[in-house]
Design a protein around this motif. Structure first.
Motif, PDB file in Angstrom:
ATOM      1  N   ASN A 162     -95.047 -25.596 -76.120  1.00  0.00           N
ATOM      2  CA  ASN A 162     -95.681 -24.269 -76.094  1.00  0.00           C
ATOM      3  C   ASN A 162     -96.773 -24.246 -75.029  1.00  0.00           C
ATOM      4  OD1 ASN A 162     -94.610 -22.881 -78.824  1.00  0.00           O
ATOM      5  ND2 ASN A 162     -95.037 -25.042 -79.242  1.00  0.00           N
ATOM      6  N   LYS A 163     -96.390 -24.504 -73.795  1.00  0.00           N
ATOM      7  CA  LYS A 163     -97.340 -24.584 -72.696  1.00  0.00           C
ATOM      8  C   LYS A 163     -98.034 -23.242 -72.472  1.00  0.00           C
ATOM      9  CE  LYS A 163     -94.611 -28.121 -70.297  1.00  0.00           C
ATOM     10  NZ  LYS A 163     -93.867 -28.457 -69.076  1.00  0.00           N
ATOM     11  N   GLN A 164     -99.359 -23.332 -72.246  1.00  0.00           N
ATOM     12  CA  GLN A 164    -100.182 -22.166 -71.932  1.00  0.00           C
ATOM     13  C   GLN A 164    -100.136 -21.088 -73.017  1.00  0.00           C
ATOM     14  OE1 GLN A 164    -102.164 -22.329 -69.321  1.00  0.00           O
ATOM     15  NE2 GLN A 164    -101.278 -24.290 -68.674  1.00  0.00           N
ATOM     16  N   LYS A 165     -99.845 -21.468 -74.253  1.00  0.00           N
ATOM     17  CA  LYS A 165     -99.779 -20.513 -75.352  1.00  0.00           C
ATOM     18  C   LYS A 165    -100.830 -20.849 -76.393  1.00  0.00           C
ATOM     19  CE  LYS A 165     -94.836 -19.458 -74.944  1.00  0.00           C
ATOM     20  NZ  LYS A 165     -93.530 -19.445 -75.666  1.00  0.00           N
ATOM     21  N   ARG A 166    -100.996 -19.946 -77.329  1.00  0.00           N
ATOM     22  CA  ARG A 166    -101.897 -20.167 -78.456  1.00  0.00           C
ATOM     23  C   ARG A 166    -101.080 -20.503 -79.686  1.00  0.00           C
ATOM     24  NH1 ARG A 166    -107.253 -16.356 -78.579  1.00  0.00           N
ATOM     25  NH2 ARG A 166    -107.990 -16.823 -76.477  1.00  0.00           N
ATOM     26  N   VAL A 167    -101.465 -21.572 -80.348  1.00  0.00           N
ATOM     27  CA  VAL A 167    -100.757 -22.043 -81.536  1.00  0.00           C
ATOM     28  C   VAL A 167    -101.717 -22.007 -82.718  1.00  0.00           C
ATOM     29  CG1 VAL A 167     -99.536 -23.975 -82.604  1.00  0.00           C
ATOM     30  CG2 VAL A 167     -99.257 -23.522 -80.163  1.00  0.00           C
ATOM     31  N   GLY A 168    -101.351 -21.288 -83.766  1.00  0.00           N
ATOM     32  CA  GLY A 168    -102.170 -21.236 -84.968  1.00  0.00           C
ATOM     33  C   GLY A 168    -101.913 -22.437 -85.854  1.00  0.00           C
ATOM     34  N   VAL A 169    -102.973 -23.123 -86.249  1.00  0.00           N
ATOM     35  CA  VAL A 169    -102.880 -24.285 -87.136  1.00  0.00           C
ATOM     36  C   VAL A 169    -103.454 -23.874 -88.488  1.00  0.00           C
ATOM     37  CG1 VAL A 169    -103.559 -26.679 -87.521  1.00  0.00           C
ATOM     38  CG2 VAL A 169    -103.112 -25.862 -85.192  1.00  0.00           C
ATOM     39  N   PHE A 170    -102.634 -23.970 -89.527  1.00  0.00           N
ATOM     40  CA  PHE A 170    -103.043 -23.564 -90.873  1.00  0.00           C
ATOM     41  C   PHE A 170    -103.031 -24.796 -91.772  1.00  0.00           C
ATOM     42  CE2 PHE A 170    -101.293 -19.989 -88.722  1.00  0.00           C
ATOM     43  CZ  PHE A 170    -102.099 -18.929 -89.085  1.00  0.00           C
ATOM     44  N   CYS A 171    -104.184 -25.110 -92.346  1.00  0.00           N
ATOM     45  CA  CYS A 171    -104.320 -26.323 -93.151  1.00  0.00           C
ATOM     46  C   CYS A 171    -104.563 -25.963 -94.609  1.00  0.00           C
ATOM     47  CB  CYS A 171    -105.469 -27.181 -92.627  1.00  0.00           C
ATOM     48  SG  CYS A 171    -105.785 -28.659 -93.614  1.00  0.00           S
ATOM     49  N   CYS A 172    -103.793 -26.551 -95.480  1.00  0.00           N
ATOM     50  CA  CYS A 172    -103.998 -26.443 -96.925  1.00  0.00           C
ATOM     51  C   CYS A 172    -103.896 -27.842 -97.491  1.00  0.00           C
ATOM     52  CB  CYS A 172    -102.962 -25.506 -97.550  1.00  0.00           C
ATOM     53  SG  CYS A 172    -103.058 -25.419 -99.342  1.00  0.00           S
ATOM     54  N   GLY A 173    -105.015 -28.516 -97.617  1.00  0.00           N
ATOM     55  CA  GLY A 173    -104.970 -29.902 -98.049  1.00  0.00           C
ATOM     56  C   GLY A 173    -106.344 -30.505 -98.165  1.00  0.00           C
ATOM     57  N   PRO A 174    -106.416 -31.835 -98.299  1.00  0.00           N
ATOM     58  CA  PRO A 174    -107.707 -32.518 -98.502  1.00  0.00           C
ATOM     59  C   PRO A 174    -108.597 -32.432 -97.270  1.00  0.00           C
ATOM     60  CG  PRO A 174    -105.928 -34.111 -98.224  1.00  0.00           C
ATOM     61  CD  PRO A 174    -105.280 -32.778 -98.342  1.00  0.00           C
ATOM     62  N   LYS A 175    -109.895 -32.710 -97.498  1.00  0.00           N
ATOM     63  CA  LYS A 175    -110.879 -32.559 -96.433  1.00  0.00           C
ATOM     64  C   LYS A 175    -110.645 -33.527 -95.276  1.00  0.00           C
ATOM     65  CE  LYS A 175    -114.658 -30.723 -99.261  1.00  0.00           C
ATOM     66  NZ  LYS A 175    -116.056 -30.926 -99.713  1.00  0.00           N
ATOM     67  N   GLY A 176    -110.129 -34.741 -95.577  1.00  0.00           N
ATOM     68  CA  GLY A 176    -109.891 -35.710 -94.514  1.00  0.00           C
ATOM     69  C   GLY A 176    -108.916 -35.193 -93.482  1.00  0.00           C
ATOM     70  N   ILE A 177    -107.796 -34.653 -93.940  1.00  0.00           N
ATOM     71  CA  ILE A 177    -106.814 -34.087 -93.019  1.00  0.00           C
ATOM     72  C   ILE A 177    -107.389 -32.864 -92.321  1.00  0.00           C
ATOM     73  CG2 ILE A 177    -104.567 -32.940 -92.892  1.00  0.00           C
ATOM     74  CD1 ILE A 177    -103.558 -34.739 -95.066  1.00  0.00           C
ATOM     75  N   SER A 178    -108.132 -32.054 -93.053  1.00  0.00           N
ATOM     76  CA  SER A 178    -108.725 -30.856 -92.464  1.00  0.00           C
ATOM     77  C   SER A 178    -109.668 -31.201 -91.328  1.00  0.00           C
ATOM     78  CB  SER A 178    -109.463 -30.068 -93.550  1.00  0.00           C
ATOM     79  OG  SER A 178    -110.137 -28.961 -93.001  1.00  0.00           O
ATOM     80  N   ARG A 179    -110.509 -32.218 -91.511  1.00  0.00           N
ATOM     81  CA  ARG A 179    -111.440 -32.614 -90.449  1.00  0.00           C
ATOM     82  C   ARG A 179    -110.691 -33.130 -89.224  1.00  0.00           C
ATOM     83  NH1 ARG A 179    -114.827 -34.386 -94.899  1.00  0.00           N
ATOM     84  NH2 ARG A 179    -113.746 -36.402 -94.889  1.00  0.00           N
ATOM     85  N   THR A 180    -109.635 -33.909 -89.464  1.00  0.00           N
ATOM     86  CA  THR A 180    -108.845 -34.443 -88.349  1.00  0.00           C
ATOM     87  C   THR A 180    -108.202 -33.326 -87.545  1.00  0.00           C
ATOM     88  OG1 THR A 180    -108.379 -36.483 -89.586  1.00  0.00           O
ATOM     89  CG2 THR A 180    -106.935 -35.959 -87.730  1.00  0.00           C
ATOM     90  N   LEU A 181    -107.574 -32.376 -88.235  1.00  0.00           N
ATOM     91  CA  LEU A 181    -106.925 -31.266 -87.543  1.00  0.00           C
ATOM     92  C   LEU A 181    -107.946 -30.393 -86.818  1.00  0.00           C
ATOM     93  CD1 LEU A 181    -104.246 -30.183 -90.179  1.00  0.00           C
ATOM     94  CD2 LEU A 181    -103.972 -31.672 -88.199  1.00  0.00           C
TER      95      LEU A 181
END
Length: 497
Positions: A456-475
């Motif tokens: 997805n070059k030069q595009k905007r990608v939405g990242v949606f997180c539903c999970g623990p804080k550790g994964i959320s901080r990493t993402l």
């Protein structure tokens, strides 16, 4: 990890602008009120009696008034949803900013707690000064009836007690171990605001009203010449034409909080009316790991992907409501909507017990977040294989649907089993599409982001997180980092406000 300025502005810029505006408003209001009581001529004699305790107590009170009015606004869920869905709010950044309303609510709550400590501490100094600095020259200015009297503050003590209970019960450990304590103590805010509105009715602090006839510090008629010499006052100094007159402050807290409080009450009443429509539970399915899937129908109910509903069961708790993300949205042809509910606490445990007896008494209510999709990467990390059976049928159905429509790249699921002990595969024939998507271990998020960025070059990608804080901080950290493909990742985290 190199931070991308463009990605940082997309993910962090809006909320930092709001944060700086909020901090600026608090700072400006504190300093403005502090200087008013420090240098204002109408507070000259009161300042001589109380000192800096007067300035700090009034400045912190002004900040408390501001935040006590702002803290209610993020909890007007229906209003925020309406604003979010209007045509005037067109940018994704503005919508994502509205999704962080709960964070702003927490920030205002923390500010209230901090400045309450400052306010109480300053007032303790004021109480001591009122007692020890009793003024014989200006009896009307005194709060104490005589020198050394101990002054009670009933409303202030009650406000501090309620605030302490609300603050302590809001901690993460209390909310996770016993949500009911958090819920019921947080609803003490109703009592808190009632007491707050009458807190200043007593008129403890007074200001001078006749400064033209009695300039602060002027020479009174009964002042002795010896005292005049001690104060280095000239013989020709103007005398006061009359004694100083003082008047209690008119309570101003209601000017700050009445508007947001009325708005919140209207909001709650609107949600109560909407929740009165009956909901019919049409399907109950039990999944592994004590997960229950509910499918429901409600008249005139509309929803979009990303919406959540608030579930209430009167037989479990009349006032307690819990949010759940929709896993099935209604369409024009099929009005059914659904949620997946995992039994992990007291409320969900009791709800499970009552589910088959009081299905028709459950009510739900209209908060959603939605984005238009062009391609979907679905990454799901679980400890054990059984958890994937919650949505296995749905994932396979979507996979089959897009293959039939000749869009095989539209839906790209990746399933990770973090615990490899006693690992078994999905032997059922109907789940054979998921076998090739099943991976052992945890995702290598950096490689995954690079792979998605390349596609997805030069595009905007939405990242949606539903999970623990550790994964959320990493993402969150990866979304702010730069990529070699010019892709901007917009971070979004599931937040129930």
């Amino acid at each position: 990890m190199v931070v991308s300025v463009r990605s940082w502005l997309v993910n962090e810029g809006g909320k930092h602008v709001v944060l700086m505006l909020w901090l600026g408003a608090n700072t400006w209001l504190f300093l403005k009120t502090f200087l008013l009581y420090l240098t204002g001529h109408q507070y000259h004699y009161l300042y001589q009696m109380l000192g800096l305790g007067l300035c700090i107590s009034r400045a912190s009170a002004a900040v408390l008034n501001l935040n006590c009015s702002l803290v209610l606004l993020p909890m007007c869920r229906s209003l925020l949803t309406f604003v979010r869905g209007t045509h005037t709010v067109s940018s994704r950044g503005t919508r994502r900013l509205l999704d962080k309303s709960k964070t702003f609510h927490v920030a205002c709550g923390i500010a209230i707690c901090i400045f309450s400590v400052v306010h109480v501490s300053a007032h303790l100094v004021n109480v001591v000064n009122f007692s020890t600095s009793y003024s014989d020259d200006f009896p009307a200015l005194n709060l104490a009836r005589y020198k050394g009297e101990v002054l009670p503050g009933v409303t202030g003590v009650l406000l501090v007690l309620i605030l302490f209970l609300m603050f302590m019960s809001s901690s993460y450990c209390v909310r996770m171990s016993n949500y009911e304590i958090f819920w019921y103590t947080h609803n003490l805010f109703i009592v808190f605001y009632i007491i707050l509105l009458v807190h200043m009715v007593g008129g403890a602090l007074k200001y001078q009203t006749n400064m033209e006839a009695h300039p602060p510090g002027c020479l009174r008629a009964n002042q002795s010449s010896a005292r005049r010499q001690d104060e280095n006052q000239d013989q020709d100094e103007n005398r006061c034409s009359e004694d100083a007159h003082f008047q209690s402050h008119y309570p101003q807290t209601w000017l700050w909080v009445s508007g947001p409080l009325c708005l919140y009450c209207v909001e709650r009443f609107y949600r109560y009316i909407r929740s009165g429509d009956p909901v019919t539970i049409v399907t109950v399915m039990k999944h592994p790991c004590d997960v229950i899937e509910l499918r429901m129908v409600k008249k005139n109910f509309k929803a979009r992907p990303g919406q959540y509903v608030v579930l209430n069961c009167p037989d479990v708790s009349t006032f307690e409501n819990h949010p759940f993300t929709l896993t099935l949205c209604p369409t024009e042809n099929k009005k059914t909507f659904g949620i997946h509910l995992r039994v992990v606490g007291d409320w969900t445990g009791e709800f499970k017990q009552h589910l088959f007896f009081v299905l028709s008494r459950c009510v739900v209510s209209n908060d959603w977040t939605g984005f238009r999709l062009q391609r979907l990467y679905f990454v799901w990390v679980c400890r054990e294989l059984q958890s994937f059976y919650w949505f296995a049928d749905l994932i396979c159905a979507l996979h089959h649907k897009f293959w039939q429509e000749n869009r095989p790249d539209y839906f790209n699921p990746k399933l990770y089993v973090s615990q490899a002990e006693n690992l078994q595969t999905m032997y059922e024939e109907k789940y054979h599409q998921l076998t090739s998507r099943l991976l052992i271990g945890r995702p290598k998020w950096k490689l995954l982001f690079d792979e998605i960025g390349k596609a997805n070059k030069q595009k905007r990608v939405g990242v949606f997180c539903c999970g623990p804080k550790g994964i959320s901080r990493t993402l969150h950290r990866l979304c702010n980092s730069s990529t070699s493909w010019g892709t901007t990742f917009e971070f979004n985290k599931e937040s129930f406000s």
